[in-house]
Design a protein around this motif. Sequence first.
Motif: not given
Lengths: 331, 331
Positions: B25, B118, B298-304, B306
């Motif tokens: 992703l 997350d 794990v799927f947040t805008e921020e973690s993507m 990172d």
Amino acid sequence: MESMAEKQPSKIHQPPEIIVLGPPLVFRTYDKEFSSRFRVLRPWESPLPLPQFLAAEAQNTQAALVSGVVQLTAAVLHHLPSVRLVVTTSAGVNHIDLVECRRRGIAVANAASIFSVDVADLAVGLLLDVLRRISAGNRFVKTGLWPKQKSYRLGFKLGGKKVGIVGLGSIGLYVAKRLEGFGCAISYSSRKEKPSVSYAFCPDIRTLAANSDILVICCALTEQTHHMINREVLLALGKEGVIVNIARGAVVDEKELVSCLQNGEIGGAGLDVFENEPSVPKELYELDNVVMSPHCAVFTEESMRDVYELMCGNLEAFFSNKPLLSLLPEE
Amino acid sequence: MESMAEKQPSKIHQPPEIIVLGPPLVFRTYDKEFSSRFRVLRPWESPLPLPQFLAAEAQNTQAALVSGVVQLTAAVLHHLPSVRLVVTTSAGVNHIDLVECRRRGIAVANAASIFSVDVADLAVGLLLDVLRRISAGNRFVKTGLWPKQKSYRLGFKLGGKKVGIVGLGSIGLYVAKRLEGFGCAISYSSRKEKPSVSYAFCPDIRTLAANSDILVICCALTEQTHHMINREVLLALGKEGVIVNIARGAVVDEKELVSCLQNGEIGGAGLDVFENEPSVPKELYELDNVVMSPHCAVFTEESMRDVYELMCGNLEAFFSNKPLLSLLPEE
């Protein structure tokens, strides 16, 4: 303080009499136990309209147990001339005419901060749900969409977000403490600065909104806070901003909130309270970024038990001329 | 450590080549940015079956970017003879044949603990949702039931609950820290006791379940943890117990979990992971005490963002013979 109960006429084996208005959920849950400790007047089981019922049955009744959704107006109190104690099962008391109570020498006991932890927990739960799209994800999985659509929309991280707490009472403090644990930066607005906390104080609500990613509404509903969260505040929060309201619906101008959510002028909302409960704006039904609960922030098995015991404690203290456990302080 | 990149033939202005399998992703989200930094081989866009594509295009490719759901078997690695680095976008590496990687001198870099916060947040969100019936309440409100049915079922308080954390790695520690803030009592099981924490250690999973109101599964999926949460453990957790799984589906014996939920032998479940994703047991669709999310912890805008930066950092370190940022330690 002194209880305001008048000397009871000695009625041996006769439990004290209370009038129940509502009836509150906690009463329904613990009806049997309540009824073994008090003689309960039940207007909702009578065919008589309330004023007639009260005139016929409650002229000597000294204590009333009142749900948080019943309007205890001067007119109702007029039909309860002997009442000297009102016990309500909510923390908020905006449904009670406190001026009239004071005039009549009626003490008011509320749920104090017994629900604060549960309310704070729901605020965090609603916030996590909005940011991480939990309810929408649950529906995505339970309607069988996952195998068809494969990928699911990204959510947002809670950590690092700037949270503005509107009203730093016991609920606000519990919310702040919890969100600190998630790595959020806390600031707050309040009638006055709290010297005991280290969070940044921001007296102006518009400025608080402008400096926050998330607003959590935790204040009481008063004339001053009615529609305090208006269009200007919502626009200051901004189009990625999230609002959580676990206080009272009318602190927010609901019409403006709906319009901002429909137009993407704010990012999402977690709402336990509404202006015209149980009516909810139907425009919000289809929005995945809006998570709603039916004013249930205080409704856990554990808090019902706790409030049952507090209510009984207040009533028993009153009838035995002892200090009330959760007397509402006069403003 | 030393990078295992072989000396690159000097191709001026030619960005390094990577083969992408999955694609993850994060790759899809940042495709443009990735493609400006690396020459990307895209087997999913080719009509050729994977082995033929790899034979034709990837014989000299030294680095592979691999989704967490692609099985990187010895057979696939056989078609990638020059690969010396595998970068995967997940924290878990149970989809990679690590023995074969070691045999071939392939370094593996994962997402390390970049997602842990997350994932921990979603664990708490799922738990709050199950206990406080948030998703079910949202449906209750959005389907217009509130004005018709008036009252909503009581939920359960999080505070005071005994929580057993299964696997106290970085995710487990974040979950524990968050739940401490809600007033929960924490104990944990793990391969070995962690002297650095004060939580009670309980090596036996059945005993941990018996002493807990809530189990949060945070361990890696290994041969030892496969179906570790079996019928016996679930029955020990008990009929008011709640299980949250944000680890891997197969840590839990899903068939037994479904049966325990259907029969009321446990109280509820919050599940982000399943044994046969994206297939989910249909028996769970109708259960309000089961909240499911589509493996999106794990799927947040921020973690993507990172993880995109971590993946690029690993690839660039490899191609410039610098130490990898998140080399998987050998067991």
